[in-house]
Design an enzyme around this catalytic site. Structure first.
Site, PDB file in Angstrom:
ATOM      1  CG  ASP A   4      -1.783   1.150   0.960  1.00 47.48           C
ATOM      2  OD1 ASP A   4      -2.086   1.688  -0.258  1.00 47.48           O
ATOM      3  OD2 ASP A   4      -2.632   0.667   1.961  1.00 47.48           O
ATOM      4  CG  ASP A  56      -6.407   5.760  -3.097  1.00 47.68           C
ATOM      5  OD1 ASP A  56      -5.298   5.687  -2.790  1.00 47.68           O
ATOM      6  OD2 ASP A  56      -7.232   5.081  -3.425  1.00 47.68           O
TER       7      ASP A  56
END
Ligand SMILES: [Zn+2]
Length: 471
Positions: A90, A125
């Protein structure tokens, strides 16, 4: 290079697939235990031993720690964590959502993931939470799309994930999914849904996931970000989610919570350990409570039970009984039932995707009347071309002399040709006392058949004549 993702079996929108990564191929649906590089409750080597085929860690934590960073850049992420299989990373988006900012540029953290040889890399994001204003959801989505477009333009040595945002706006989720699909990512995480799952808002979860799935189309792997509780695996897999990550096994263990596929217990309030994993087999509840290793042992049980549920989901997809598993899992909590009912409302979408060959349909609840097989038959029943005298009967020994056609009758299908009675789905196992949903569906199908054949004379010999049918 073989195809990134191959689909082997399908049931509802769920599938068993194969995802190819630089460190090997994994079967999906697959569960990725979350590894915190600063505090592993269970070291990755042991995770592999327990059956984890793929893990996920946070590249931002590694990037911000000079020792970890130097090790990962020199010897690679797999050496750092001691795990040989595929590793997803991540980006720090989670930290961004919790702390409001991160100390790294989007391309910088993506290139760092490439440099440390992550197998599935996630661009930075903006995870938009549920229930924000439409303006905020839209403007954050535009920023996410800009960053993802930039990420997709890079040369990639690994798989690249394109997270789908859009808060609780199904139209935005749908649009975001379509936009990303056109850019050609390798894995599509549905992001920003953890707060929905934490609040048991499974109806909203089904709404955003199905909107994203419709935008993506089938054939690409989907990761449900943050779905680590085994009670949601069947529901998520039925919607076509292929990857799951579990921080839950460790987080719940720290809170003294014992996971099961039907919900969560507090270990201190339990009397028995209803599980046969190595931990529960070797300990009583009291021994587990008093063990100095309590957190690790509880985390191990939580992970074993999660991996087991994933195998259960796969077995059911393989044999075409995922609906039956859903029926039982979604009855463990009223909010799960809400999610399940919301999915039943998507039955036309499911019907288009559901191609599983099955053995026997089990009619278990009013929701079974929404099964794709029932809807499919309902859509096709007016194709029967009948003339003369037609008998519709549920008495299979009935005297049928004088009739040109005989149809058997079974709710929720209604009339069907007797020669199909041993074939799927008409070989359905139904309860003796059928509910209103089954009777209504059967009546609806009967009316459609009658309307499609105005020249025929219909007679009925039924124990219960469906409402509005017959004399
Ligand atoms: Zn156990």
């Amino acid at each position: 290079m073989p195809d990134r993702f191959e689909i082997l079996h399908k049931d509802l929108a769920g599938r068993i697939g194969r995802l190819n990564t630089p460190h090997g191929t994994i079967e999906t649906p697959g569960l990725m235990p979350v590894v915190n590089p600063h505090q592993c409750i269970i070291p990755p080597k042991e995770l592999a031993h327990m059956g984890a085929k793929i893990i996920i860690t946070n590249s931002y934590i590694i990037h911000q720690d000079s020792l970890l960073k130097a090790h990962a850049l020199k010897a690679g992420l797999h050496d750092l964590l001691g795990f040989d299989g595929p590793i997803m990373t991540d980006s720090g988006a989670f930290q961004l959502s919790v702390y409001g900012s991160v100390d790294v540029q989007p391309l910088e953290i993506l290139n760092f993931q490439f440099a440390i040889q992550s197998d599935i890399c996630v661009p930075l994001d903006i995870p938009t939470p549920p229930d924000v204003s439409a303006d905020r959801a839209r403007s954050e989505l535009l920023e996410t799309e800009k960053r993802l477009e930039e990420a997709a333009a890079q040369d990639r040595p690994a798989l690249l994930a394109g997270p789908i945002q859009g808060s609780t706006y199904p139209d935005l989720r749908h649009r975001a999914a379509r936009f990303l699909r056109d850019k050609g990512f390798d894995v599509y995480p549905v992001g920003g849904v953890v707060p929905l799952m934490e609040a048991y808002r499974f109806k909203d979860l089904v709404e955003v996931v199905t909107a994203a799935k419709k935008g993506l189309g089938s054939g690409v792997p989907v990761h449900l970000f943050g779905a680590g509780h085994p009670m949601v695996f069947a529901l998520a897999a039925a919607m076509g989610c292929d990857l799951f990550d579990s921080a839950a096994y460790a987080l719940y263990a720290r809170q003294g919570r014992y996971l099961t596929a039907l919900g969560t217990w507090k270990l201190e309030e339990m009397n028995y350990l209803p599980c046969s994993c190595p931990v529960c087999h070797a300990h009583t509840q009291k021994e587990l409570m008093e063990s100095p290793q309590k957190i690790k042992l509880l985390a191990m049980h939580n992970l074993y039970i999660s991996l087991q549920e994933m195998e259960q989901v796969k077995q059911c997809i393989h044999e075409g009984s995922l609906w039956e598993l859903l029926e039982s899992r979604c009855r463990s909590h009223p909010r799960m039932l809400d999610g399940y009912k919301r999915l039943c409302a998507e039955t036309e979408w499911l019907e288009r995707l559901d191609t599983a060959t099955k053995s026997t349909l089990f009619y278990l609840s009013p929701q079974s009347a929404s099964r794709p097989e029932v809807i499919r038959y309902s859509r096709r029943i007016d194709r029967f071309s009948l003339c003369g005298n037609v008998l519709i009967t549920d008495d299979h020994e009935a005297d049928v002399s004088g009739y040109d056609h005989v149809l058997h009758f079974k709710p929720p299908f209604g009339p069907y040709p007797p020669e199909l009675s041993e074939t799927y789905p008409f070989n359905a196992e139904v309860p003796e006392e059928l509910d209103c949903a089954a009777q209504e569906q059967a009546a609806k199908n009967t009316k459609r058949l009658i309307e499609a054949n105005p020249e025929a004379n219909f007679s009925f010999r039924l124990r219960h004549l469906p409402e509005g049918i017959g004399e």
